[in-house]
Structures are given as structure tokens and as C-alpha cells.
Design an enzyme around this catalytic site. Structure first.
Site, PDB file in Angstrom:
ATOM      1  N   GLN A 134       0.833  -1.202   0.000  1.00 32.70           N
ATOM      2  CA  GLN A 134       0.000   0.000   0.000  1.00 32.70           C
ATOM      3  C   GLN A 134       0.867   1.251   0.000  1.00 32.70           C
ATOM      4  O   GLN A 134       1.615   1.488   0.948  1.00 32.70           O
ATOM      5  CB  GLN A 134      -0.914  -0.028   1.234  1.00 32.70           C
ATOM      6  N   SER A 137       1.309   6.497   2.825  1.00 34.41           N
ATOM      7  CA  SER A 137       2.060   7.431   3.667  1.00 34.41           C
ATOM      8  C   SER A 137       3.319   7.940   2.981  1.00 34.41           C
ATOM      9  O   SER A 137       3.961   7.224   2.200  1.00 34.41           O
ATOM     10  CB  SER A 137       2.437   6.769   4.991  1.00 34.41           C
ATOM     11  N   GLU A 255      -9.805  -2.391   5.260  1.00 29.03           N
ATOM     12  CA  GLU A 255      -8.674  -2.761   6.117  1.00 29.03           C
ATOM     13  C   GLU A 255      -9.129  -3.019   7.549  1.00 29.03           C
ATOM     14  O   GLU A 255      -8.499  -3.789   8.273  1.00 29.03           O
ATOM     15  CB  GLU A 255      -7.629  -1.643   6.099  1.00 29.03           C
ATOM     16  N   GLU A 370      -5.008  10.344  16.471  1.00 31.34           N
ATOM     17  CA  GLU A 370      -5.476  11.720  16.367  1.00 31.34           C
ATOM     18  C   GLU A 370      -6.435  11.886  15.188  1.00 31.34           C
ATOM     19  O   GLU A 370      -7.495  12.525  15.299  1.00 31.34           O
ATOM     20  CB  GLU A 370      -4.287  12.670  16.224  1.00 31.34           C
TER      21      GLU A 370
END
Length: 389
Positions: A134, A137, A255, A370
């Protein structure tokens, strides 16, 4: 239709019995040594042998059980999929090597891919012949995923990709990566995720460099991936160009699906072993530690109840990641001073130390806590969005 395939259309208990019996028969001989191997922080363990095991599963029709039969699956219901993942974990079968392809990209293509994309990629995923990673990020865009800087430019019948991805699980073992890249310049005042596209990019080509990242556990299942002119056919965009954010969010939803119930069986096994350790070394006599063990026990049952009732994926991820991180901390306190000593040279860790160190990442990967709290506040509770610069 085989008797095993018929079980997918029958009752849940019949399906559960079918996979339990099959695992009991097959996890013998050479495969018996694979029991309990692999998983987070331990993906290096017997990877080639686990790959062979998963291809063996595919040959007997036990991969992609929730996919429609027309695409090679068993058409298993949600309840049957839960049974599959739980029985797999209860059998202490080796950690899966094809999770990203089977549980993330496969469902994404089933719901959002073209028929040509399904025909090209789903058979390789089901047979475990092509592994995926994947590409989300980046160094400056992890939790703030809309800020990705990797870009792709159309060049005739291909996309040309430039940029860097990081924390890319198992990229060093994968042949393909689904990449979130900016294909349209961000217009002034436009929403930050506008102009992103979801591309399917081959990794074995010039212009791709993969560098494993050594973790606190001493292993390197995460990677940096550099794209410098890597190419992929123009048809390898899922959804429309510029619609990548919607597709990427769909993938994240898969996921956090039913496979987490199998994960919770592993959590229960870890907790049971920790309770046994606390009883053996006397830590259970400490009222504070005993209280934390009880809280862990009740928390795990709350996780299961939430998963079975279809809790919002962000809430589920927030809950399990903090529970597991706290379990790692509790393990160190149960072990006491011995937890600070490596088991051997040069950096040999025991299972509790590896659990503690790797679980520090639980609240970061697959969406930081967060960000999950923001999603819950804004999209679930309907609270006002935070002011953004």
C-alpha cells in the site's frame, strides 16, 4: 460444486466446521512447523514457507472466501467470514502474507474496478501469485494523507510516477503497489484531496527503489519506496483520475473489516499467556497489576462485541490499537526488571519485548489515533470541523 464449496452457502456452523477440519488436516508434516509464525514485528519468519502455505490454501479454495464465486471466491456471508478468520487464528495457523492484496485491494477492485482490472488482477491475488503493498504514507504526509506529494503525469498511454512513500509494509516482498498520487495540480481554494488518483504500479521496473527500514524490533517489514520515472499503463487507475481520495478511503474501510476478529483471537492468546506469566512469577499478587489484567480482559470482550455489532471502523481501530499498546506496556510491568534485558546477543528479543516495541506503532499505522478521533467527531458525531490554515 464440491462439498467444501457447498458449505459456503450453508450455515455458519457448517462453514466453521469445514475450515476447522481442513486446517486440522493440512497443518501437519512440513506445514506443522509454521504454526504461530509471522505477524506484526515477525514478518521475516519463514516468509517463503508461509507463501507456499498460502498458495496451498489457494489451491484448495481457502483464499478470498468472501469474494463472489464468479471472481474465484466462495461467496461467504459476513458471519461465515468471521468464522473463517476466527478458526484460522484458533488453529494457530501462520500469519497471512497476502493480506494486503486479499483484504484491501481485492475488495476495492470488486467495488470500484473495471471488468478489465478485475480480470487482470483478481486471479493473481486469489492464487497468491502477485503480492501487493500500500503506497499511501509519505515523509510529510502520513496522518494528513491528503497532503501527499507523490505525483503522476500522463504520458501517452502511461502514467509516470515521481515521489516517495514510507512505512510501506512488505514492499520488499511485493510485485505491485497501489499508489495514491497527485495527478492534477491543487487549485487555490480547492479541497486538499481533490486531484488525487489511485494507481496500480508494478515495482519490478527501472525507476523504483525499495529500502527496508530497521525497526525497534530489529526487523524490517516496513520500507521506503522511491519512484523516479516509474511507469504504469493509463488503464491502471482505479476510479476516475482525480477521484483517488474516495477510492483510498474505501480501501481503508476494508482494512478495518471482519479480519480484525481473527486478530482478536491472537490478542486473547497473548493475554492468556500474560495472565499465566503473572501467576507464575507472582506479579498477579500485586493489586494494581491484577486490576490492569482484569481491565485488559474486559476490554478485549468489549472489542469483540463492538466488532460483531458493526462499530464505525475508525472507532474500532482507535479501540483495538490502544488496547494492544496498553497490553505491551502491561507485559513489561508484569515481567519487571527482566523486561529490560535482551535475551541474547546482539539484539535477540523475546516475544514480550517484541510485543511491547512493535505495539508502539499500533496507534500510528493504518490511521493515527489523532486522525481517528477527528473522523469520529466530524463524520460520526457531526461536530464542527477543526479550523484549518
Amino acid at each position: 460444486m464440491s462439498s467444501a464449496m457447498r458449505s459456503a452457502t450453508g450455515g455458519v456452523e457448517e462453514f466453521r466446521a469445514a475450515i476447522r477440519d481442513w486446517l486440522g488436516e493440512q497443518l501437519r508434516g512440513d506445514f506443522a512447523a509454521l504454526r504461530g509464525l509471522g505477524g506484526p514485528g515477525r514478518e521475516h519468519e519463514a516468509f517463503a514457507e508461509r507463501l507456499a502455505w498460502e498458495r496451498h490454501m489457494a489451491a484448495h479454495g481457502w483464499t478470498c472466501v468472501g469474494w463472489p464465486e464468479e471472481y474465484g471466491g466462495r461467496g461467504a456471508s459476513i458471519e461465515q467470514q468471521i468464522a473463517f478468520h476466527e478458526e484460522y487464528a484458533l488453529a494457530d495457523a501462520p500469519a497471512r502474507v497476502n493480506h494486503i492484496g486479499e483484504q484491501l485491494l481485492g475488495p476495492t477492485l470488486l467495488d470500484h474496478g473495471t471488468e478489465e482490472q478485475k480480470a487482470r488482477f483478481l486471479p493473481g491475488i486469489r492464487a497468491v501469485e502477485e503480492l501487493w503493498c500500500q503506497g499511501y504514507s509519505e515523509p510529510d504526509a502520513g496522518s494528513d494523507l491528503a497532503a501527499v506529494r507523490t505525483r503522476a503525469v500522463r504520458d501517452g498511454d502511461a502514467w509516470v510516477v515521481h515521489g516517495q512513500k514510507t512505512w510501506t509494509s512488505l514492499a520488499h516482498e511485493a510485485q505491485w503497489c497501489f499508489v495514491l498520487a497527485r495527478t492534477e495540480p491543487r487549485a487555490p481554494g480547492a479541497r486538499p484531496h481533490a486531484g488525487l488518483s489511485y494507481l496500480l504500479v508494478p515495482l519490478d521496473q527501472p525507476g523504483v527503489e525499495i529500502r527496508p527500514i530497521t525497526q525497534l524490533t530489529g526487523t524490517g517489514e516496513f520500507n521506503e519506496v522511491f519512484f523516479d520515472g516509474a511507469r504504469t499503463p493509463a488503464s491502471h487507475v482505479v476510479g476516475a483520475p482525480g477521484d483517488g481520495w474516495r477510492i483510498a478511503m474505501a480501501t481503508l474501510g476494508y482494512e478495518r473489516g471482519v479480519s480484525t476478529l481473527g486478530q482478536q483471537v491472537g490478542f486473547r492468546r497473548e493475554l492468556d499467556a500474560l495472565v499465566a506469566l503473572a501467576r507464575a512469577n507472582g506479579a498477579a499478587a500485586d493489586p494494581l497489576l491484577r486490576d490492569r489484567l482484569v481491565r485488559a480482559w474486559t476490554g478485549l470482550r468489549a472489542l469483540r462485541a463492538n466488532a460483531l455489532t458493526g462499530t464505525d471502523p475508525s472507532l474500532a481501530k482507535l479501540c483495538w490499537s490502544h488496547w494492544h499498546r496498553d497490553l505491551g506496556e502491561l507485559a513489561m510491568d508484569v515481567r519487571g526488571a527482566a523486561a529490560t534485558l535482551a535475551a541474547g546477543e546482539p539484539y535477540e528479543l523475546d516475544d514480550w519485548q517484541r510485543l511491547f516495541l512493535f505495539s508502539r506503532a499500533d496507534t500510528v499505522y493504518a490511521g493515527s489515533s489523532e486522525i481517528q478521533r477527528n473522523i469520529i467527531a466530524e463524520r460520526v458525531l457531526g461536530l464542527p470541523k477543526e479550523p484549518r490554515p
